[in-house]
Structures are given as structure tokens and as C-alpha cells.
Motif scaffolding. Sequence first.
Motif, PDB file in Angstrom:
ATOM      1  N   MET A  96      34.089  30.058  30.667  1.00  0.00           N
ATOM      2  CA  MET A  96      35.804  29.833  31.029  1.00  0.00           C
ATOM      3  C   MET A  96      36.462  31.049  31.511  1.00  0.00           C
ATOM      4  O   MET A  96      37.309  31.029  32.524  1.00  0.00           O
ATOM      5  N   ALA A  97      36.231  32.211  30.904  1.00  0.00           N
ATOM      6  CA  ALA A  97      36.849  33.587  31.109  1.00  0.00           C
ATOM      7  C   ALA A  97      36.544  33.849  32.609  1.00  0.00           C
ATOM      8  O   ALA A  97      37.226  34.388  33.565  1.00  0.00           O
ATOM      9  N   ALA A  98      35.347  33.996  32.795  1.00  0.00           N
ATOM     10  CA  ALA A  98      34.816  33.956  34.283  1.00  0.00           C
ATOM     11  C   ALA A  98      35.370  33.144  35.303  1.00  0.00           C
ATOM     12  O   ALA A  98      35.691  33.727  36.406  1.00  0.00           O
ATOM     13  N   GLN A  99      35.439  31.988  34.943  1.00  0.00           N
ATOM     14  CA  GLN A  99      36.199  31.037  36.141  1.00  0.00           C
ATOM     15  C   GLN A  99      37.506  31.394  36.468  1.00  0.00           C
ATOM     16  O   GLN A  99      37.856  31.580  37.614  1.00  0.00           O
ATOM     17  N   LEU A 100      38.233  31.927  35.282  1.00  0.00           N
ATOM     18  CA  LEU A 100      39.546  32.436  35.417  1.00  0.00           C
ATOM     19  C   LEU A 100      39.817  33.817  36.509  1.00  0.00           C
ATOM     20  O   LEU A 100      40.536  33.867  37.274  1.00  0.00           O
ATOM     21  N   LEU A 101      38.966  34.719  36.132  1.00  0.00           N
ATOM     22  CA  LEU A 101      38.828  36.048  36.634  1.00  0.00           C
ATOM     23  C   LEU A 101      38.618  35.718  38.291  1.00  0.00           C
ATOM     24  O   LEU A 101      38.904  36.211  39.134  1.00  0.00           O
ATOM     25  N   PHE A 102      37.350  34.979  38.486  1.00  0.00           N
ATOM     26  CA  PHE A 102      37.087  34.765  39.866  1.00  0.00           C
ATOM     27  C   PHE A 102      38.177  33.997  40.622  1.00  0.00           C
ATOM     28  O   PHE A 102      38.553  34.274  41.657  1.00  0.00           O
ATOM     29  N   VAL A 154      44.288  41.482  38.164  1.00  0.00           N
ATOM     30  CA  VAL A 154      43.672  41.037  36.763  1.00  0.00           C
ATOM     31  C   VAL A 154      42.368  41.639  36.644  1.00  0.00           C
ATOM     32  O   VAL A 154      41.298  41.282  37.392  1.00  0.00           O
ATOM     33  N   GLU A 155      42.389  42.672  35.483  1.00  0.00           N
ATOM     34  CA  GLU A 155      41.102  43.225  35.386  1.00  0.00           C
ATOM     35  C   GLU A 155      40.028  42.820  34.158  1.00  0.00           C
ATOM     36  O   GLU A 155      38.789  42.740  34.096  1.00  0.00           O
ATOM     37  N   GLN A 156      40.848  41.907  33.242  1.00  0.00           N
ATOM     38  CA  GLN A 156      40.415  41.171  32.175  1.00  0.00           C
ATOM     39  C   GLN A 156      41.169  40.060  31.777  1.00  0.00           C
ATOM     40  O   GLN A 156      42.229  39.774  32.069  1.00  0.00           O
ATOM     41  N   LEU A 208      36.805  38.940  28.687  1.00  0.00           N
ATOM     42  CA  LEU A 208      35.931  39.202  29.470  1.00  0.00           C
ATOM     43  C   LEU A 208      36.488  40.163  30.710  1.00  0.00           C
ATOM     44  O   LEU A 208      37.526  39.829  31.309  1.00  0.00           O
ATOM     45  N   GLY A 209      35.565  41.365  31.256  1.00  0.00           N
ATOM     46  CA  GLY A 209      36.332  41.985  32.329  1.00  0.00           C
ATOM     47  C   GLY A 209      35.614  41.656  33.465  1.00  0.00           C
ATOM     48  O   GLY A 209      34.626  40.755  33.788  1.00  0.00           O
ATOM     49  N   LYS A 210      36.391  42.148  34.742  1.00  0.00           N
ATOM     50  CA  LYS A 210      36.053  41.423  36.106  1.00  0.00           C
ATOM     51  C   LYS A 210      34.640  41.995  36.276  1.00  0.00           C
ATOM     52  O   LYS A 210      33.968  41.240  36.973  1.00  0.00           O
ATOM     53  N   ASP A 223      49.243  42.609  31.024  1.00  0.00           N
ATOM     54  CA  ASP A 223      49.803  43.817  30.239  1.00  0.00           C
ATOM     55  C   ASP A 223      49.708  45.086  31.131  1.00  0.00           C
ATOM     56  O   ASP A 223      49.033  44.907  32.055  1.00  0.00           O
ATOM     57  N   ASP A 224      49.957  46.261  30.349  1.00  0.00           N
ATOM     58  CA  ASP A 224      49.604  47.492  31.120  1.00  0.00           C
ATOM     59  C   ASP A 224      48.189  47.660  31.436  1.00  0.00           C
ATOM     60  O   ASP A 224      47.850  48.686  31.893  1.00  0.00           O
ATOM     61  N   GLN A 225      47.402  46.960  30.543  1.00  0.00           N
ATOM     62  CA  GLN A 225      45.692  47.342  30.819  1.00  0.00           C
ATOM     63  C   GLN A 225      45.274  46.212  31.828  1.00  0.00           C
ATOM     64  O   GLN A 225      44.176  46.036  32.073  1.00  0.00           O
ATOM     65  N   SER A 226      46.075  45.464  32.629  1.00  0.00           N
ATOM     66  CA  SER A 226      45.844  44.586  33.486  1.00  0.00           C
ATOM     67  C   SER A 226      45.111  43.483  33.037  1.00  0.00           C
ATOM     68  O   SER A 226      44.078  42.848  33.695  1.00  0.00           O
ATOM     69  N   THR A 227      45.373  42.994  31.676  1.00  0.00           N
ATOM     70  CA  THR A 227      44.662  42.021  31.279  1.00  0.00           C
ATOM     71  C   THR A 227      45.822  40.624  30.877  1.00  0.00           C
ATOM     72  O   THR A 227      46.786  40.705  30.770  1.00  0.00           O
TER      73      THR A 227
END
Length: 624
Positions: A294-300, A310-312, A326-328, A270-274
Motif C-alpha cells: 500500500m505504501a509503495a502504491q502511494l510513493l509511486f 515525498v521521501e517516505q 516505507l521509503g522511496k 513533515d520536515d523529513q519529507s514523510t
Amino acid sequence: MGADLRGKREALGRGRSVRGTVLLACGSLLVAGCASMPDSGDVQAVKASNAGDSQVRVYAVAPRENADPDEIVDGFLEAMTSDDPGFATARKYLTSRAAATWRPEESITVLTNAPDRDQADHLTDPESKGRTYPISGRRIATVDASRAYQPQAPAEFNQSIHVVQQPSADGKGKEWRIDSLPRGLVLGEADFLRNYRSVNKYYFASGENWVVADPVYIRQRQDPVTRMDPVTQTVKALLEGPTGWLSPAVDSRFPSGTQLRAGVRTLTTDDQSTLKVPLNSKADHVSALACKGMAAQLLFTLGDLTSVRVEQVEIQGSDGKALCLLGKGQAMDEYSPVRDPRRGENPYFVDEHGKLRMLSVGGKQPDTPAEVPGPFGKGVAPLRYVAVDREESRAAGILNEGRELRVGSITADEELPAPVVTSSALRPEDRLSAPSWDGRGDLWVADRNRVKPRLWMVPGGQGERIEVSTPWLKDGARVESLRVSADGVRIALLVTKDERTTLQIGRVERSYVDGRPSVSVMDLQNAAPRLESVAAVSWAGPSRLVVVGTETGGVQQVRYVQTDGSTSTSSVLPGLNGVTAVAAPGGEQAPVVADSDQDGIVRLVPGANWQPMVKEGGHPVYPG
């Protein structure tokens, strides 16, 4: 003009001739694939097999009516290189039975060039009048159903495609179609690199709270089989679990059976890079801590994709409600294998007097090497090799002509403790290798003693040494040098056997036997099979290495390779003569540093050539 086109096609690696003209290349039913072309301006031939050009797209063209068997085989080989959804057009070259059983997603065979098709042997199938076409090339790798790239020493690839005549669609005649063919896709390396790209999936080191990279290949654009975009393909690959080689040493925070919600083929921020990731019911009842992992695995994992920022990450359950966010930055701080991933990196080296010194590499011009506190900096005993721990508080030095491994402070003056490992080999070159620290703070070293070569691990750099289980270290093999990854799960080894030194990647497995820690290095994989010999190696990121080696009949080169053994045409660094050691940072900001017989210690700043730093001294290393 037909001759011109044949020349252009042969330049792409095809040995087959293609009838037609450039003007008709996109519309002619004689040509199976073509790149999209502008509708104005001069007509130009587009090389479909331009390595590294991910913007070139090839569209499959169905077989023409009454096409001869040569055209059917050539057309199918071209159609395999396309982005056609479901490979629907490629299947039109097959009999109905072959089309129903062909699974292009189950494997990819990668050849140095596009497969060569020889003339058919007309006598192979006299009763059905079928024809068998030999298909050949030099195989350099395969990609399995889990998307794992597996390099191989170049070897002959010899298979065949069989064609038969079947009733045409209108029932008034017969048409040639393929009824037997090789498994999966068979692609030249250029077509493979045009259609696929490497990404790192991330899982947690077993029993630990930091992530480990697991490289796989996904489609550059929409996947023909799943119709998913690259972001969704990458998430799907992560949810499917680690590749078979890495699986014994890592865990996933995603519950078994977790998948994307049914029907999801596109994921956008989205416009917040989420990025919102909707999952099936398997994830509905995860704990807050597990969801965060799980969110950390996705972010990395998504951090490797340049096509999306992707910032979040917001993970959603099967009902669409958010399970966690979770944020980057938080993911980097809590789950990175590097303690402080934002910290600047400076290399160390051993000067001409055997003292430890630090190099400053951040400025436009190299500064004078800095003195290092502690016994190694003072030269209490001349160093042969050195390794600085990742906290930059201690160093491990090889002393006494390779006989001893000692650990001392590099922040304060103190007495040098007793050796933690010793070697009894007679010759210095048969004694201890350069040491290496992993991200856990454990210290590794190889004893190159020809009588009994061994690999040692010292827990915390000061505990009781552990002999590492190495079932492959036999029949004259020995470890010349080693580098352990920051996550402690993988180890890069230069292994000499039969007078040849190769780069091997081993998986580190840890357990307890009768209450005592046990460590093994298992399942060695050749990470640079195209190099005849390798002289030096360093980690250069989560799944990348910088290697000094020589191809058969070639000159020494410095290049990047992935831990899975894959490379690209842009991986070779500027030439440098007589390189004996190389050191690369974990991030992108600091330069690669090397030790050259002719130029001393030099650095490679992005966008520049090698620059001299120190004329005397050697063995440059970044922490690790």
C-alpha cells in the motif's frame, strides 16, 4: 474599450460578447469569471484560458439583479471554469431544482474551444416563455466520474441550455434561471488544462509484485467539490481503485472500502519529507507485507506531483497509530517494473551491414558505435529488425528478409538457435514486424501476413510460442508494429485498416485454460485520434509514448502522448524530416533517438535540437 475586451474574450475561444471594461472585469456583475489582479501598477487584461498556465485563477461572479437570459447563460458557462468551492456561484444561475441535481463531478466534456452559445429560439417554449440556447463546439474528449480521460476523434457537440423565469428572492418580480443543462462540466481544452492535470495512480500487475501506471486527471488546485488539495485528491483517487479500462489486469493492496479518515482534506509532509496518510478502519488489520505494498502504491503515485516531495510514507490506522513506514528508494528497488531503475540507458541499432551495434549517448558528443558480442554483433545473419531484452543479455532479431525471429546472446559468442516464430507471407513487408520484450522477459512479434495476420508471444523468449487472442484483428486489419510496456500489462500497437495506420493501446490479460497459458490483448483504445496516420511509436516512461505521426493536412511531427490519449501544447518535439523509427528511454536522463531518411540516426538532448549520430544504419531501439 468594450470592443477591446470583446476582442480579448474572443481570443480565448468565446464566440459570445462580454459587456463591460477591463477595469470592471473583476467587480462587475456582468462578467461571470475573472483572474485575480494586482492592486498596483498598470492594468492588464488576463487571459483566463491561457493553456498550461496553472497559476491563473478564475473566480465566479453571481448573476446581477434583473440579468437578461443571455447574461445568465454566458455567466454560467464562465462560472463552470472557476475554482469556486462547491461551484456555489455557478449554481446561482440555476433554478433550485436544477442546482440540486447538477453533478459537475460526474463528467467533463472537453471541446477544442470554449462552448459557443447561439441566440435563443424565442418560439421553443411559448407557454412558459422559456428560451432554449443551442450550445455547440468540437468535442475531443470526455472525463468520466473515475477521472479517466477518454479521447475521441473531433466530432460535433450540440446540446442546449434552457432558461425560464422564476420568482425573485424578494418575491417582487421574476428572474431568469437555467432549468435544463448538459451533464457535468463542459469546458474548452485551454480551460480544462488550466484547471486539471494528469497524474499516474499505481496498482500492481495481477499476480505480480511490480506496479502499473493508471493515468487520471485531478484539479490543479483545491477541488471545488471535495475541498481537497491536489495531494489529498491524488490519494483519494488511488484509494477508489483503478479505472475501468485497466481494472481487469491489475490489483490493489488496499482492502476494499479503504478511504481516508473522515474529515481529511489536506495532507502535508513533515520536515523529513514523510507523508502520514490516515486511513479508516478497513486498513486496521492488514498484514505487514500488504501494508508495505500500500505504501509503495502511494510513493509511486505521489512521485508524479511536483508540488510535494515525498521521501517516505507512513500509513496510519483509524486510531492514528502507524501501521508501516516505507521509503522511496526501497519502493523503487522492490516494486519497479524496471529491474534496475537507476541503471544508465544506451540504445542499439542495426548498422549498414545488418550487424547489431550499441550507441553511447551520454556524452556531449556521440562516441563511435560499439561492437556487440554474440551472433548478431558478428553478423552471422543480416538483421532486418532487432529488440534487446531489458536485462541486456539477449537480443531478438528478425532475419531472412522478415521470415524468422531468432533469439541470441549479446554477452557471449554462441550458435544462433532455431527460429522461435516464422512467417510464410510472400512479400517481406507482409512478414514479421520488429519484436518487443516486456519486463517479464516475454517476447512479442506480429506476423503481418495479409492472409492470416496474427500476434505471437514467446514466453521467456525461448518457450513454445503462444498465439495471442486478438478478437479485433479482422476485416483487413493488421498490426504493423508493436511495443510492450515494461510492466507487461499494456501494449502499443500500430494497426492498419482501410489504408490508415492508427496508434492503439491494448490491455494484456493472462490466464490459464486447461492448464495451458492463454494471452489476450483486449479493449483497444485510440491513443492519438487527432493524428491521421502514425509511422512509429516508442514507450517513453510509465504512461507516456513518443509518436511520429501526421495530422490531417499537416506535416509529420514527433510528439509525446499519454496512454490515455491526452496531450499538451508542449508535447511537440523539434521538427525532423522523414522519420521512420523512434526510440525513447524509460527515464529522463537519456535522449530520444530517431532514424531519419535525410539525417540518419539522430538524438534529441533536452534543451537542444536534433544532433546527428550515425549516417548509415537504422532501426534504433532502447532495451525493451
